[in-house]
Design an enzyme around this catalytic site. Structure first.
Site, PDB file in Angstrom:
ATOM      1  N   ARG A   1       0.863  -1.187   0.000  1.00  0.00           N
ATOM      2  CA  ARG A   1       0.000   0.000   0.000  1.00  0.00           C
ATOM      3  C   ARG A   1       0.898   1.235   0.000  1.00  0.00           C
ATOM      4  NH1 ARG A   1      -2.007   0.524   6.352  1.00  0.00           N
ATOM      5  NH2 ARG A   1       0.075   0.337   7.235  1.00  0.00           N
TER       6      ARG A   1
ATOM      7  N   CYS B   1       2.860   6.378  -7.502  1.00  0.00           N
ATOM      8  CA  CYS B   1       3.766   7.455  -7.921  1.00  0.00           C
ATOM      9  C   CYS B   1       2.957   8.748  -7.931  1.00  0.00           C
ATOM     10  CB  CYS B   1       4.305   7.165  -9.318  1.00  0.00           C
ATOM     11  SG  CYS B   1       5.029   8.654 -10.052  1.00  0.00           S
TER      12      CYS B   1
ATOM     13  N   ASN C   1      -3.995   7.965   3.224  1.00  0.00           N
ATOM     14  CA  ASN C   1      -3.641   7.442   4.541  1.00  0.00           C
ATOM     15  C   ASN C   1      -2.137   7.514   4.697  1.00  0.00           C
ATOM     16  OD1 ASN C   1      -4.720   5.856   6.978  1.00  0.00           O
ATOM     17  ND2 ASN C   1      -2.961   4.632   6.364  1.00  0.00           N
ATOM     18  N   GLU C   2      -1.710   8.127   5.772  1.00  0.00           N
ATOM     19  CA  GLU C   2      -0.274   8.147   6.083  1.00  0.00           C
ATOM     20  C   GLU C   2       0.598   8.294   4.834  1.00  0.00           C
ATOM     21  OE1 GLU C   2       0.644   4.756   8.560  1.00  0.00           O
ATOM     22  OE2 GLU C   2      -0.027   5.830  10.327  1.00  0.00           O
TER      23      GLU C   2
ATOM     24  N   CYS D   1       8.648  11.347 -12.594  1.00  0.00           N
ATOM     25  CA  CYS D   1       9.109  12.166 -11.462  1.00  0.00           C
ATOM     26  C   CYS D   1      10.321  12.997 -11.885  1.00  0.00           C
ATOM     27  CB  CYS D   1       9.457  11.291 -10.261  1.00  0.00           C
ATOM     28  SG  CYS D   1       7.998  10.652  -9.406  1.00  0.00           S
TER      29      CYS D   1
ATOM     30  N   GLU E   1      -5.313   7.453  15.225  1.00  0.00           N
ATOM     31  CA  GLU E   1      -5.080   6.024  15.467  1.00  0.00           C
ATOM     32  C   GLU E   1      -4.185   5.836  16.674  1.00  0.00           C
ATOM     33  OE1 GLU E   1      -3.364   3.802  12.251  1.00  0.00           O
ATOM     34  OE2 GLU E   1      -4.559   4.827  10.743  1.00  0.00           O
TER      35      GLU E   1
ATOM     36  N   GLU F   1      -1.715  -7.834   9.333  1.00  0.00           N
ATOM     37  CA  GLU F   1      -2.083  -7.175  10.588  1.00  0.00           C
ATOM     38  C   GLU F   1      -2.955  -8.077  11.471  1.00  0.00           C
ATOM     39  OE1 GLU F   1      -3.527  -3.316   9.222  1.00  0.00           O
ATOM     40  OE2 GLU F   1      -1.515  -2.505   9.532  1.00  0.00           O
TER      41      GLU F   1
HETATM   42  C1  GAL Z   1      -1.063   2.749  10.689  1.00  0.00           C
HETATM   43  C2  GAL Z   1      -1.968   2.651   9.464  1.00  0.00           C
HETATM   44  C3  GAL Z   1      -3.108   1.691   9.698  1.00  0.00           C
HETATM   45  C4  GAL Z   1      -2.609   0.419  10.330  1.00  0.00           C
HETATM   46  C5  GAL Z   1      -1.863   0.733  11.592  1.00  0.00           C
HETATM   47  C6  GAL Z   1      -1.331  -0.476  12.318  1.00  0.00           C
HETATM   48  O1  GAL Z   1       0.205   3.181  10.354  1.00  0.00           O
HETATM   49  O2  GAL Z   1      -2.503   3.927   9.134  1.00  0.00           O
HETATM   50  O3  GAL Z   1      -3.749   1.435   8.464  1.00  0.00           O
HETATM   51  O4  GAL Z   1      -1.784  -0.241   9.423  1.00  0.00           O
HETATM   52  O5  GAL Z   1      -0.762   1.540  11.281  1.00  0.00           O
HETATM   53  O6  GAL Z   1      -0.594  -0.099  13.454  1.00  0.00           O
END
Ligand code: GAL
Length: 680
Positions: free
Chosen positions: A114, A118, A152-153, A163, A310, A358
């Site tokens: 994920r 680019c 996300n992140e 690039c 989070e 995860e």
């Molecule tokens: C974050 C991410 C989440 C999940 C989590 C696990 O970095 O945004 O999707 O992967 O870590 O700790």
């Protein structure tokens, strides 16, 4: 506009990432019931669903997301809706290879993992905007929607030909001519002189990137980092604009990662309606390290409240050792975040993934599918507590700090790219060194960017402010002239924005203000330290203070006070800490080495001496911070970050909102206990 504060719900948002697409629909009703029991009031949806939302070029399918949104809305949850653009669909990678990144070794990636797009790919940009737009069109009218979560992140880099082309365009805009680039990068070094922009390539490992992250031409590496970060920000802006076409009200954010190195988060301040971030301390992360990151994220949001988007309710899966949070520790860390400005407490994740990398990550609902685990119980207890207490907190702001600590991404990058003077030099650790001492004293601290503002702070600590173009130096000079105290360290003011050394006596732009000339700098191997003698030379070395990592050998000007001297090496007797007064109590302290804990304590004593700044004398590991409500009522958060009970004495009387009990100058905190005292 409902943005930073309270999201219009009047209470702290409590919940987190909810990925029901990973399990059968029959389970959703059970989820809703369990989340209701835990007083969870918000879910973050749709973070990684692109492949199902858009199964082919012109085909979109929102049926399942419709059902999820309906389910959670019926259960009374607020919704944070993600745009799902952080992980590419496999078909897109196959059909449009330009969306895949090329790594630093020049290898084109296949689909996988994920955070893999680019950022210069026109295909990615077109499709990510289209998806954000369709989502906004479809869900903007959902009453329970409270915020948008773009991507996300964000993280990482790509080194592809697109690039390279975009980098050249960026350089053309920034510099105008290739001669100006040559000048900025000093490209005469090792025969780099460019005769056209087409000769310039991203500085990857096939080119100018050196082993260990060092750069042959740091000016080029820095510009690539700036270019890539600004492209990522542009991509965020495009998704946000797409959302704004249908939703002009809800806050739009993306989740950040504290001191994450890749991009300068301060560049995002204007574009984020609210800052959100993901806090994942490891088993050995100190409370001060966590606090620093909360304060940094609050700074990116210009000191407004932020979202704790989070955290794990129990354990992570991706650290080397994924220790469990001890009983009470998740609550303690949640309140620590609130105390430092969080208006949300959110988890990754609400139900545990059954498979995938995860599967061992903690979740509110585990694979047992019940509310019987310790984790669930603690989440539910905190949920009840937040439901009761958080209306009193929402709308308050963290009090203005007495001391500011500067965090500067460009200095950090440039130190990282520099070969020398020491591999032991780590920018973030040097910020942490000073922050930890202020945190130990419970002095209210704000983190600030190098551009300030500095007004209202009795002292400013600027560790390793290595990159100091004239404009930044000017701000610091004004602060000191107005009576401020400024603490500087080794690696200060050495280069301009292109990592070209300033010519003259270091620290050139602050040379006169600091009243010292850094003539040379010694690097100490990790096994060596140099004793420091504070105060009277007769007691040389008695304090047990030592310098570490780097020792500047400095000459103090007339009128500069020497507060400590080296007591070892050939530079024994030369200044290790100086103070150059500038009138009205202000002045510059120059710490010529990075002192150990004892030395840091003595240096901060000197910094705060006469400023009137005093912290709070609390047992080790008890943290105090304050939020102030609009009506002026103060909320004092006492957070016991240790696993032992702690007796607290403090000039404070009021009511502990958590227990309802009176707090009159003293109280006991349980292991990982918290008190939120309303009063003065
Ligand atoms: C974050 C991410 C989440 C999940 C989590 C696990 O970095 O945004 O999707 O992967 O870590 O700790």
């Amino acid at each position: 506009m409902t943005t930073a504060n309270g999201f219009g719900t009047g209470r702290i948002l409590y919940g987190g990432d909810y990925n029901p697409e990973q399990w059968p629909e029959e389970v959703w009703a059970e989820d809703m019931e369990l989340l209701r029991q835990a007083e969870i009031n918000t879910v973050t949806l749709n973070v990684f669903s692109w492949a199902t939302l858009q199964p082919a070029d012109d085909v979109y399918d929102f049926a399942r997301l419709d059902r999820i949104v309906q389910t959670v809305a019926d259960a009374g949850m607020s919704i944070v809706l993600a745009t799902s653009t952080a992980a590419l669909p496999p078909w897109m990678s196959l059909k449009h290879p330009d969306v895949n990144r090329v790594d630093a070794q020049g290898r084109r990636m296949r689909h996988g993992a994920r955070h893999n797009a680019c950022i210069s790919s026109p295909t990615y940009r077109r499709y990510s905007v289209a998806l954000a737009e369709r989502l906004a069109e479809r869900y903007a009218e959902v009453p329970s929607l409270v915020a948008w979560h773009v991507s996300n992140e964000y993280g990482g880099f790509c080194w592809c030909d697109l690039c390279a082309q975009a980098f050249r365009d960026w350089l053309r805009t920034r510099y105008g001519t290739v001669e100006a680039v040559n000048d900025a990068w000093n490209s005469a070094f090792w025969s780099h002189t460019y005769h056209s922009f087409e000769e310039i390539f991203p500085p990857n490992e096939l080119g100018d990137a050196m082993a260990g992250g060092k750069a042959v031409l740091p000016g080029s590496a820095l510009d690539y980092q700036r270019f890539y970060g600004s492209s990522v920000l542009d991509s965020f802006r495009e998704e946000k604009a797409a959302i704004r076409r249908f939703d002009t009200a809800r806050a739009v954010t993306t989740n950040m990662m504290g001191t994450f190195p890749d991009y300068d988060y301060f560049a995002w301040s204007d574009d984020l309606d609210v800052v959100s971030w993901d806090s994942y301390p490891a088993h050995d992360t100190t409370p001060a390290q966590i606090a620093l990151r909360h304060d940094l994220m609050r700074a990116v949001g210009r000191q407004r409240p932020f979202m704790l988007m989070e955290q794990t309710p129990s354990r992570q899966n991706w650290q080397p050792y994924n220790s469990l949070k001890r009983p009470g520790q998740m609550r303690q860390q949640s309140w620590q975040a609130v105390a430092r400005g969080a208006d949300t407490v959110q988890f990754f994740q609400l139900r545990q993934s059954r498979a995938g990398c995860e599967k061992f990550h903690g979740a509110v609902i585990g694979t047992d599918g019940t509310g019987s685990t310790r984790t669930f119980r603690e989440v539910a207890e905190l949920g009840a507590e937040l439901a009761r207490v958080s209306p009193q907190v929402v709308g308050s702001r963290v009090e203005h700090g007495s001391v500011a600590v500067v965090f500067d991404w460009p200095s950090r990058w440039a130190i990282g790219y520099s070969a020398g003077p020491s591999r032991s030099l780590e920018y973030v650790r040097e910020v942490e060194r000073w922050y930890a001492e202020l945190h130990r004293r419970n002095v209210p601290v704000d983190v600030v960017p190098a551009t300030g503002p500095f007004d209202g702070y009795a002292a400013v600590v600027a560790p390793c402010l290595y990159m100091l173009p004239e404009g930044l130096a000017e701000g610091l000079r004004r602060y000191v002239a107005d009576g401020g105290r400024l603490l500087l360290t080794p690696m200060t003011g050495l280069v301009d924005e292109h990592d070209r050394l300033h010519l003259g006596q270091a620290p050139v732009p602050l040379r006169d203000l600091a009243g010292v000339w850094v003539e040379e700098t010694d690097a100490l191997p990790p096994s060596r330290t140099v004793p420091l003698a504070f105060g009277d030379a007769a007691s040389a070395g008695d304090d047990g203070a030592h310098g570490t990592v780097l020792c500047d050998v400095v000459r103090a000007d007339d009128g500069t006070q020497v507060l400590a001297r080296y007591a070892g090496e050939y530079y024994a007797g030369s200044p290790a800490l100086t103070f150059r007064p500038s009138g009205s109590g202000g002045g510059v302290l120059y710490s010529a080495s990075f002192p150990d804990e004892v030395g840091t304590r003595l240096t901060v004593d000197a910094l705060l001496d006469g400023t009137g700044v005093v912290g709070h004398d609390l047992p080790a590991g008890v943290e105090l911070s304050r939020r102030v409500r609009e009506d002026g009522t103060a909320l004092t958060f006492l957070v016991n970050t240790t696993g032992q009970s702690q007796a607290v004495r403090l000039e404070l009387s009021g009511q502990d909102l958590l227990t309802g009990a009176a707090f009159e100058g003293a109280g006991m905190l349980e292991p990982y206990g918290v008190a939120v005292v309303m009063g003065r």
